[in-house]
Design a protein around this motif. Structure first.
Motif, PDB file in Angstrom:
ATOM      1  N   GLU A   1      47.229  47.276  57.382  1.00  0.00           N
ATOM      2  CA  GLU A   1      46.664  46.547  58.518  1.00  0.00           C
ATOM      3  C   GLU A   1      45.796  47.460  59.367  1.00  0.00           C
ATOM      4  O   GLU A   1      44.738  47.065  59.824  1.00  0.00           O
ATOM      5  CB  GLU A   1      47.777  45.942  59.372  1.00  0.00           C
ATOM      6  N   LYS A   2      46.202  48.686  59.569  1.00  0.00           N
ATOM      7  CA  LYS A   2      45.438  49.616  60.391  1.00  0.00           C
ATOM      8  C   LYS A   2      44.205  50.149  59.671  1.00  0.00           C
ATOM      9  O   LYS A   2      43.254  50.548  60.302  1.00  0.00           O
ATOM     10  CB  LYS A   2      46.322  50.788  60.832  1.00  0.00           C
ATOM     11  N   GLN A   3      44.222  50.162  58.363  1.00  0.00           N
ATOM     12  CA  GLN A   3      43.111  50.722  57.604  1.00  0.00           C
ATOM     13  C   GLN A   3      41.791  50.052  57.962  1.00  0.00           C
ATOM     14  O   GLN A   3      40.772  50.714  58.075  1.00  0.00           O
ATOM     15  CB  GLN A   3      43.369  50.594  56.113  1.00  0.00           C
ATOM     16  N   ASP A   4      41.804  48.764  58.175  1.00  0.00           N
ATOM     17  CA  ASP A   4      40.578  48.051  58.510  1.00  0.00           C
ATOM     18  C   ASP A   4      40.008  48.496  59.851  1.00  0.00           C
ATOM     19  O   ASP A   4      38.826  48.351  60.088  1.00  0.00           O
ATOM     20  CB  ASP A   4      40.826  46.544  58.536  1.00  0.00           C
ATOM     21  N   LYS A   5      40.823  49.021  60.718  1.00  0.00           N
ATOM     22  CA  LYS A   5      40.381  49.412  62.048  1.00  0.00           C
ATOM     23  C   LYS A   5      39.902  50.860  62.106  1.00  0.00           C
ATOM     24  O   LYS A   5      39.300  51.267  63.081  1.00  0.00           O
ATOM     25  CB  LYS A   5      41.505  49.191  63.058  1.00  0.00           C
ATOM     26  N   LEU A   6      40.146  51.652  61.068  1.00  0.00           N
ATOM     27  CA  LEU A   6      39.760  53.055  61.092  1.00  0.00           C
ATOM     28  C   LEU A   6      38.265  53.258  60.873  1.00  0.00           C
ATOM     29  O   LEU A   6      37.656  54.124  61.474  1.00  0.00           O
ATOM     30  CB  LEU A   6      40.538  53.838  60.027  1.00  0.00           C
ATOM     31  N   LEU A   7      37.671  52.483  60.018  1.00  0.00           N
ATOM     32  CA  LEU A   7      36.250  52.621  59.701  1.00  0.00           C
ATOM     33  C   LEU A   7      35.516  51.337  60.055  1.00  0.00           C
ATOM     34  O   LEU A   7      36.012  50.245  59.800  1.00  0.00           O
ATOM     35  CB  LEU A   7      36.068  52.905  58.207  1.00  0.00           C
ATOM     36  N   PRO A   8      34.341  51.463  60.633  1.00  0.00           N
ATOM     37  CA  PRO A   8      33.562  50.246  60.911  1.00  0.00           C
ATOM     38  C   PRO A   8      33.177  49.562  59.604  1.00  0.00           C
ATOM     39  O   PRO A   8      33.132  50.191  58.549  1.00  0.00           O
ATOM     40  CB  PRO A   8      32.331  50.773  61.649  1.00  0.00           C
ATOM     41  N   LYS A   9      32.887  48.295  59.665  1.00  0.00           N
ATOM     42  CA  LYS A   9      32.559  47.531  58.454  1.00  0.00           C
ATOM     43  C   LYS A   9      31.236  47.970  57.829  1.00  0.00           C
ATOM     44  O   LYS A   9      31.098  47.990  56.621  1.00  0.00           O
ATOM     45  CB  LYS A   9      32.495  46.028  58.761  1.00  0.00           C
ATOM     46  N   THR A  10      30.246  48.295  58.637  1.00  0.00           N
ATOM     47  CA  THR A  10      28.957  48.702  58.108  1.00  0.00           C
ATOM     48  C   THR A  10      28.491  49.988  58.791  1.00  0.00           C
ATOM     49  O   THR A  10      28.767  50.205  59.968  1.00  0.00           O
ATOM     50  CB  THR A  10      27.884  47.616  58.316  1.00  0.00           C
ATOM     51  N   VAL A  11      27.792  50.798  58.045  1.00  0.00           N
ATOM     52  CA  VAL A  11      27.180  52.016  58.583  1.00  0.00           C
ATOM     53  C   VAL A  11      25.829  52.211  57.904  1.00  0.00           C
ATOM     54  O   VAL A  11      25.593  51.699  56.808  1.00  0.00           O
ATOM     55  CB  VAL A  11      28.053  53.279  58.365  1.00  0.00           C
ATOM     56  N   LYS A  12      24.956  52.951  58.542  1.00  0.00           N
ATOM     57  CA  LYS A  12      23.660  53.296  57.960  1.00  0.00           C
ATOM     58  C   LYS A  12      23.617  54.760  57.550  1.00  0.00           C
ATOM     59  O   LYS A  12      22.875  55.135  56.654  1.00  0.00           O
ATOM     60  CB  LYS A  12      22.522  53.008  58.948  1.00  0.00           C
ATOM     61  N   THR A  13      24.433  55.600  58.232  1.00  0.00           N
ATOM     62  CA  THR A  13      24.426  57.035  57.980  1.00  0.00           C
ATOM     63  C   THR A  13      25.851  57.565  57.982  1.00  0.00           C
ATOM     64  O   THR A  13      26.652  57.181  58.829  1.00  0.00           O
ATOM     65  CB  THR A  13      23.622  57.776  59.070  1.00  0.00           C
ATOM     66  N   ILE A  14      26.133  58.447  57.040  1.00  0.00           N
ATOM     67  CA  ILE A  14      27.398  59.175  57.040  1.00  0.00           C
ATOM     68  C   ILE A  14      27.032  60.646  57.189  1.00  0.00           C
ATOM     69  O   ILE A  14      26.275  61.187  56.373  1.00  0.00           O
ATOM     70  CB  ILE A  14      28.204  58.955  55.744  1.00  0.00           C
ATOM     71  N   ALA A  15      27.520  61.283  58.245  1.00  0.00           N
ATOM     72  CA  ALA A  15      27.205  62.683  58.522  1.00  0.00           C
ATOM     73  C   ALA A  15      28.407  63.559  58.181  1.00  0.00           C
ATOM     74  O   ALA A  15      29.546  63.201  58.460  1.00  0.00           O
ATOM     75  CB  ALA A  15      26.830  62.852  59.986  1.00  0.00           C
ATOM     76  N   PHE A  16      28.116  64.696  57.583  1.00  0.00           N
ATOM     77  CA  PHE A  16      29.140  65.668  57.214  1.00  0.00           C
ATOM     78  C   PHE A  16      28.832  66.975  57.927  1.00  0.00           C
ATOM     79  O   PHE A  16      27.672  67.365  58.019  1.00  0.00           O
ATOM     80  CB  PHE A  16      29.106  65.941  55.708  1.00  0.00           C
ATOM     81  N   TYR A  17      29.851  67.638  58.384  1.00  0.00           N
ATOM     82  CA  TYR A  17      29.655  68.958  58.976  1.00  0.00           C
ATOM     83  C   TYR A  17      30.559  69.943  58.254  1.00  0.00           C
ATOM     84  O   TYR A  17      31.781  69.787  58.248  1.00  0.00           O
ATOM     85  CB  TYR A  17      29.975  68.948  60.475  1.00  0.00           C
ATOM     86  N   GLY A  18      29.962  70.927  57.635  1.00  0.00           N
ATOM     87  CA  GLY A  18      30.721  71.988  56.988  1.00  0.00           C
ATOM     88  C   GLY A  18      31.357  71.598  55.669  1.00  0.00           C
ATOM     89  O   GLY A  18      32.321  72.218  55.241  1.00  0.00           O
TER      90      GLY A  18
END
Length: 73
Positions: free
Chosen positions: A6-23
């Motif tokens: 149930e909580k998994q759906d709330k951790l990540l937004p449904k749509t994104v345009k960019t995924i940023a990584f650091y390190g």
């Protein structure tokens, strides 16, 4: 297990345009960590940009850090 799903759906937004990584990279050790996120967003079939950021943490190794930070396909 029900509560976790149930909580998994709330951790990540449904749509994104960019995924940023650091390190991080997409080397095998890092890729397996991010694979579930890539699957969740179906990055191969969606218009999502992956952006990688890094820091020069040791000035004496700047060229090596930059060289190793490049994405090689």
């Amino acid at each position: 297990m029900t509560l976790a799903s149930e909580k998994q759906d709330k951790l990540l937004p449904k749509t994104v345009k960019t995924i940023a990584f650091y390190g991080h990279s997409l080397a095998p050790a890092d890729y397996s960590y991010f694979q579930s996120i890539f699957d969740y967003y179906n990055i191969y079939d969606n218009d999502i940009t992956l952006v990688f950021y890094y820091s020069i943490y040791d000035e004496s190794k700047e060229q090596k850090i930059k060289r190793n930070g490049r994405l090689q396909i």
